[in-house]
Design a protein around this motif. Structure first.
Motif, PDB file in Angstrom:
ATOM      1  N   HIS A 157       3.224   0.570  -0.888  1.00 58.27           N
ATOM      2  CA  HIS A 157       3.030   0.338  -2.320  1.00 58.27           C
ATOM      3  C   HIS A 157       2.117   1.389  -2.960  1.00 58.27           C
ATOM      4  O   HIS A 157       2.320   1.763  -4.116  1.00 58.27           O
ATOM      5  CB  HIS A 157       2.468  -1.073  -2.536  1.00 58.27           C
ATOM      6  CG  HIS A 157       3.439  -2.164  -2.177  1.00 58.27           C
ATOM      7  ND1 HIS A 157       3.088  -3.317  -1.516  1.00 58.27           N
ATOM      8  CD2 HIS A 157       4.784  -2.253  -2.385  1.00 58.27           C
ATOM      9  CE1 HIS A 157       4.152  -4.076  -1.344  1.00 58.27           C
ATOM     10  NE2 HIS A 157       5.190  -3.457  -1.861  1.00 58.27           N
ATOM     11  N   GLN A 158       1.127   1.871  -2.212  1.00 60.44           N
ATOM     12  CA  GLN A 158       0.290   2.937  -2.753  1.00 60.44           C
ATOM     13  C   GLN A 158       1.089   4.228  -2.925  1.00 60.44           C
ATOM     14  O   GLN A 158       0.867   4.977  -3.888  1.00 60.44           O
ATOM     15  CB  GLN A 158      -0.909   3.179  -1.841  1.00 60.44           C
ATOM     16  CG  GLN A 158      -2.011   2.154  -1.987  1.00 60.44           C
ATOM     17  CD  GLN A 158      -3.194   2.429  -1.083  1.00 60.44           C
ATOM     18  OE1 GLN A 158      -3.051   3.048  -0.021  1.00 60.44           O
ATOM     19  NE2 GLN A 158      -4.363   1.950  -1.477  1.00 60.44           N
ATOM     20  N   ASN A 159       2.009   4.486  -2.013  1.00 60.85           N
ATOM     21  CA  ASN A 159       2.852   5.666  -2.153  1.00 60.85           C
ATOM     22  C   ASN A 159       3.714   5.580  -3.408  1.00 60.85           C
ATOM     23  O   ASN A 159       3.913   6.573  -4.120  1.00 60.85           O
ATOM     24  CB  ASN A 159       3.744   5.817  -0.924  1.00 60.85           C
ATOM     25  CG  ASN A 159       4.722   6.976  -1.045  1.00 60.85           C
ATOM     26  OD1 ASN A 159       4.331   8.130  -0.923  1.00 60.85           O
ATOM     27  ND2 ASN A 159       5.983   6.665  -1.283  1.00 60.85           N
ATOM     28  N   ASP A 191      -0.972  -7.449  -1.764  1.00 58.77           N
ATOM     29  CA  ASP A 191      -1.400  -6.911  -0.465  1.00 58.77           C
ATOM     30  C   ASP A 191      -2.910  -7.001  -0.312  1.00 58.77           C
ATOM     31  O   ASP A 191      -3.426  -7.416   0.737  1.00 58.77           O
ATOM     32  CB  ASP A 191      -0.961  -5.447  -0.329  1.00 58.77           C
ATOM     33  CG  ASP A 191       0.543  -5.293  -0.330  1.00 58.77           C
ATOM     34  OD1 ASP A 191       1.250  -6.278  -0.029  1.00 58.77           O
ATOM     35  OD2 ASP A 191       1.028  -4.194  -0.649  1.00 58.77           O
ATOM     36  N   ILE A 251       0.441  -2.028   2.203  1.00 64.79           N
ATOM     37  CA  ILE A 251      -0.420  -1.280   1.279  1.00 64.79           C
ATOM     38  C   ILE A 251      -0.016   0.182   1.242  1.00 64.79           C
ATOM     39  O   ILE A 251       0.034   0.807   0.170  1.00 64.79           O
ATOM     40  CB  ILE A 251      -1.896  -1.436   1.691  1.00 64.79           C
ATOM     41  CG1 ILE A 251      -2.363  -2.876   1.452  1.00 64.79           C
ATOM     42  CG2 ILE A 251      -2.782  -0.467   0.911  1.00 64.79           C
ATOM     43  CD1 ILE A 251      -3.772  -3.154   1.933  1.00 64.79           C
ATOM     44  N   ARG A 252       0.294   0.726   2.386  1.00 68.75           N
ATOM     45  CA  ARG A 252       0.674   2.150   2.452  1.00 68.75           C
ATOM     46  C   ARG A 252       1.932   2.422   1.643  1.00 68.75           C
ATOM     47  O   ARG A 252       2.010   3.405   0.894  1.00 68.75           O
ATOM     48  CB  ARG A 252       0.881   2.531   3.912  1.00 68.75           C
ATOM     49  CG  ARG A 252       1.142   4.007   4.142  1.00 68.75           C
ATOM     50  CD  ARG A 252       1.308   4.258   5.612  1.00 68.75           C
ATOM     51  NE  ARG A 252       1.748   5.621   5.874  1.00 68.75           N
ATOM     52  CZ  ARG A 252       2.155   6.040   7.067  1.00 68.75           C
ATOM     53  NH1 ARG A 252       2.165   5.199   8.091  1.00 68.75           N
ATOM     54  NH2 ARG A 252       2.553   7.286   7.237  1.00 68.75           N
ATOM     55  N   ARG A 306     -10.586  -5.573  -5.352  1.00 67.72           N
ATOM     56  CA  ARG A 306      -9.543  -4.595  -5.668  1.00 67.72           C
ATOM     57  C   ARG A 306      -8.304  -5.284  -6.230  1.00 67.72           C
ATOM     58  O   ARG A 306      -7.662  -4.781  -7.158  1.00 67.72           O
ATOM     59  CB  ARG A 306      -9.199  -3.781  -4.421  1.00 67.72           C
ATOM     60  CG  ARG A 306     -10.377  -3.013  -3.848  1.00 67.72           C
ATOM     61  CD  ARG A 306      -9.991  -2.135  -2.694  1.00 67.72           C
ATOM     62  NE  ARG A 306      -9.134  -1.030  -3.112  1.00 67.72           N
ATOM     63  CZ  ARG A 306      -8.708  -0.080  -2.294  1.00 67.72           C
ATOM     64  NH1 ARG A 306      -9.043  -0.104  -1.001  1.00 67.72           N
ATOM     65  NH2 ARG A 306      -7.941   0.884  -2.736  1.00 67.72           N
ATOM     66  N   LEU A 353       1.018  -4.470  -4.819  1.00 63.42           N
ATOM     67  CA  LEU A 353      -0.190  -3.912  -4.207  1.00 63.42           C
ATOM     68  C   LEU A 353      -1.359  -4.890  -4.356  1.00 63.42           C
ATOM     69  O   LEU A 353      -2.171  -5.047  -3.428  1.00 63.42           O
ATOM     70  CB  LEU A 353      -0.524  -2.571  -4.854  1.00 63.42           C
ATOM     71  CG  LEU A 353      -1.702  -1.792  -4.252  1.00 63.42           C
ATOM     72  CD1 LEU A 353      -1.477  -1.531  -2.770  1.00 63.42           C
ATOM     73  CD2 LEU A 353      -1.908  -0.482  -5.003  1.00 63.42           C
ATOM     74  N   LEU A 394      -6.488  -4.843 -10.141  1.00 56.98           N
ATOM     75  CA  LEU A 394      -5.075  -4.562 -10.393  1.00 56.98           C
ATOM     76  C   LEU A 394      -4.439  -5.626 -11.284  1.00 56.98           C
ATOM     77  O   LEU A 394      -3.661  -5.300 -12.192  1.00 56.98           O
ATOM     78  CB  LEU A 394      -4.323  -4.463  -9.062  1.00 56.98           C
ATOM     79  CG  LEU A 394      -4.709  -3.297  -8.153  1.00 56.98           C
ATOM     80  CD1 LEU A 394      -3.909  -3.338  -6.860  1.00 56.98           C
ATOM     81  CD2 LEU A 394      -4.490  -1.964  -8.854  1.00 56.98           C
ATOM     82  N   MET A 396       2.908   3.984  -6.142  1.00 56.16           N
ATOM     83  CA  MET A 396       2.038   4.132  -7.304  1.00 56.16           C
ATOM     84  C   MET A 396       1.715   5.594  -7.588  1.00 56.16           C
ATOM     85  O   MET A 396       1.406   5.973  -8.718  1.00 56.16           O
ATOM     86  CB  MET A 396       0.733   3.354  -7.084  1.00 56.16           C
ATOM     87  CG  MET A 396       0.909   1.854  -7.038  1.00 56.16           C
ATOM     88  SD  MET A 396       1.558   1.213  -8.592  1.00 56.16           S
ATOM     89  CE  MET A 396       0.284   1.738  -9.719  1.00 56.16           C
ATOM     90  N   GLU A 397       1.772   6.442  -6.554  1.00 59.41           N
ATOM     91  CA  GLU A 397       1.468   7.859  -6.749  1.00 59.41           C
ATOM     92  C   GLU A 397       2.620   8.637  -7.360  1.00 59.41           C
ATOM     93  O   GLU A 397       2.442   9.794  -7.745  1.00 59.41           O
ATOM     94  CB  GLU A 397       1.082   8.484  -5.404  1.00 59.41           C
ATOM     95  CG  GLU A 397      -0.230   7.925  -4.841  1.00 59.41           C
ATOM     96  CD  GLU A 397      -0.493   8.418  -3.433  1.00 59.41           C
ATOM     97  OE1 GLU A 397       0.381   9.167  -2.903  1.00 59.41           O
ATOM     98  OE2 GLU A 397      -1.524   8.059  -2.853  1.00 59.41           O
TER      99      GLU A 397
END
Length: 419
Positions: free
Chosen positions: A116-118, A140, A113-114, A149, A137, A153, A120-121
């Motif tokens: 894939h979230q990075n 995940d 998650i960490r 959640r 994500l 998505l 996305m940013e």
């Protein structure tokens, strides 16, 4: 020497004593050419590697450092290093996606998650890469149990038209876990034109689930409507016929129930154990005097442990234990069935209460093994259970979990003859 060798090779092959000298000259020439060939090959390989290096460019030091952390089993440091890379181009994005998938498969969902979230940013991602990151994500979140959640998505991906089929398949899995069958139907209808799979089996099962819900609520008319829709989508849906038979029996229409249950039996032995108690009940309500004969006919058509146990129990009540023992013995001579073996040993112990200790021990062993034996098994992934699951909990396939049927006995080996 080389020129002499060429002149010599142009001339006809010598014979006699001169042929030995000619062979020596040829071998010397070949040995002279080997270093030249090796040098030219080395030069060409070096030139090709240099050109490839110029195209690919040197690897980023942080990337190599992150790989070292992974090799040293320090995933947190590896993630920090990868996330600190100042530039995220197409190749590094794919690397991040691969690493996130690797962590998720290893069960380290928080790290996936960490990563894939990075991604996305980042604001410089193309639509295609952003779609990949968004889907991963969502996967995940599904693995972490955060279904709300993940659903958000996947719905976003459907609206954007990115990875639409995969997103719809994941949505279908989420709604199945939540037992939201109406939304499963909506998603299945959207997925139908996109998938190579017809989706008829799944849609029919969703209608059956809705029929089950309506039946539990006492909504007979709604349940019947859902069953009709299931059979319209999938005419061979056995579950819909079974449910219709159960509802007919509950409504007091035993004759219709028998007709429907026989239709299920005609399609094979797989679901006979599920309808057998209701079938016997319906025939008893109709006052059939030939119930035992009908069960015997059914047993000859289908090798089913449940059917044979029900038949032997009824035969023991009407004709005595000896007739049931003979029935089961004939059956065991044809099929390797542990349940039937346990029953015949129990009946023999009842007939001979003072029997030798070996018979009692054999019955106890058979009973212990039978308790541990799976009753149902998925024909696709091998999942084993002691109760029927229409949706396999392991591979999420509908209608693949079936009763474990007995194996035919190896007739090539003769049975032991009694003394």
């Amino acid at each position: 020497m080389l020129r002499a060798c060429r002149l010599r090779m142009r001339s006809p092959l010598p014979t006699g004593r001169g042929s030995g000298l000619w062979c020596v000259l040829v071998i010397e020439a070949l040995f002279f050419l080997l270093p030249v060939a090796a040098a030219s090959g080395w030069w060409l390989a070096r030139r090709e590697m240099r050109s490839k290096r110029d195209v690919i460019g040197p690897a980023h030091p942080d990337f190599l450092r992150g790989l070292n952390y992974l090799l040293e089993e320090q995933p947190d440091k590896a993630i920090d290093t990868f996330l600190k890379l100042a530039e995220v181009d197409g190749e590094t994005v794919e690397t991040h996606l691969a690493l996130g998938t690797l962590f998720r498969r290893r069960g380290e969902v928080d790290r996936a998650i960490r990563i894939h979230q990075n991604l996305m940013e980042r604001g410089n991602l193309s639509d295609e890469l952003r779609g990949f990151a968004l889907f991963e994500l969502g996967e995940d979140f599904m693995r972490a149990g955060l279904l709300d959640r993940a659903e958000g998505l996947f719905l976003e991906l459907v609206e954007l038209g990115l990875h639409r089929q995969r997103a719809l398949e994941s949505l279908c899995e989420i709604y199945q876990q939540e037992r939201d069958w109406s939304r499963c139907l909506e998603v299945a209808e959207q997925l139908r034109p996109l998938s190579d799979h017809s989706m008829t089996v799944e849609i029919a099962q969703y209608h059956c689930e809705l029929a089950e819900d309506a039946r539990r609520k006492g909504d007979t008319r709604g349940a019947q409507r859902q069953l009709r829709l299931a059979q319209e989508v999938e005419p061979k849906c056995v579950r819909a016929v079974m449910l219709a038979g159960f509802m007919a029996l509950e409504a007091g229409d035993a004759r219709e129930a028998v007709t429907l249950f026989r239709r299920v039996a005609d399609r094979g032995a797989a679901y006979v154990p599920e309808i057998l108690p209701a079938l016997i009940d319906a025939m008893d309500q109709l006052g059939h005097e030939d119930v035992l004969e009908q069960l015997e006919t059914l047993a000859h058509q289908h090798a089913s442990p449940h059917l044979m146990l029900s038949l032997s129990a009824r035969m023991a009540r009407t004709r005595g234990n000896a007739a049931a023992i003979e029935l089961l013995t004939d059956y065991l001579a044809r099929y390797a069935d542990l349940a039937a073996l346990e029953r015949v040993l129990a009946l023999m112990a009842q007939e001979h209460p003072l029997a030798e200790r070996g018979l009692c021990v054999a019955h106890a062993v058979a009973h212990q093994l039978l308790v541990r034996q799976p009753v149902y098994q998925c024909g696709r992934c091998g999942f084993q259970a002691r109760a029927l699951h229409w949706l396999c909990p392991s591979c999420k396939c509908w209608g693949s979990v079936l009763p474990v049927l007995p194996e035919p006995l190896d007739r090539s080996k003769p049975l032991l003859e009694q003394p």
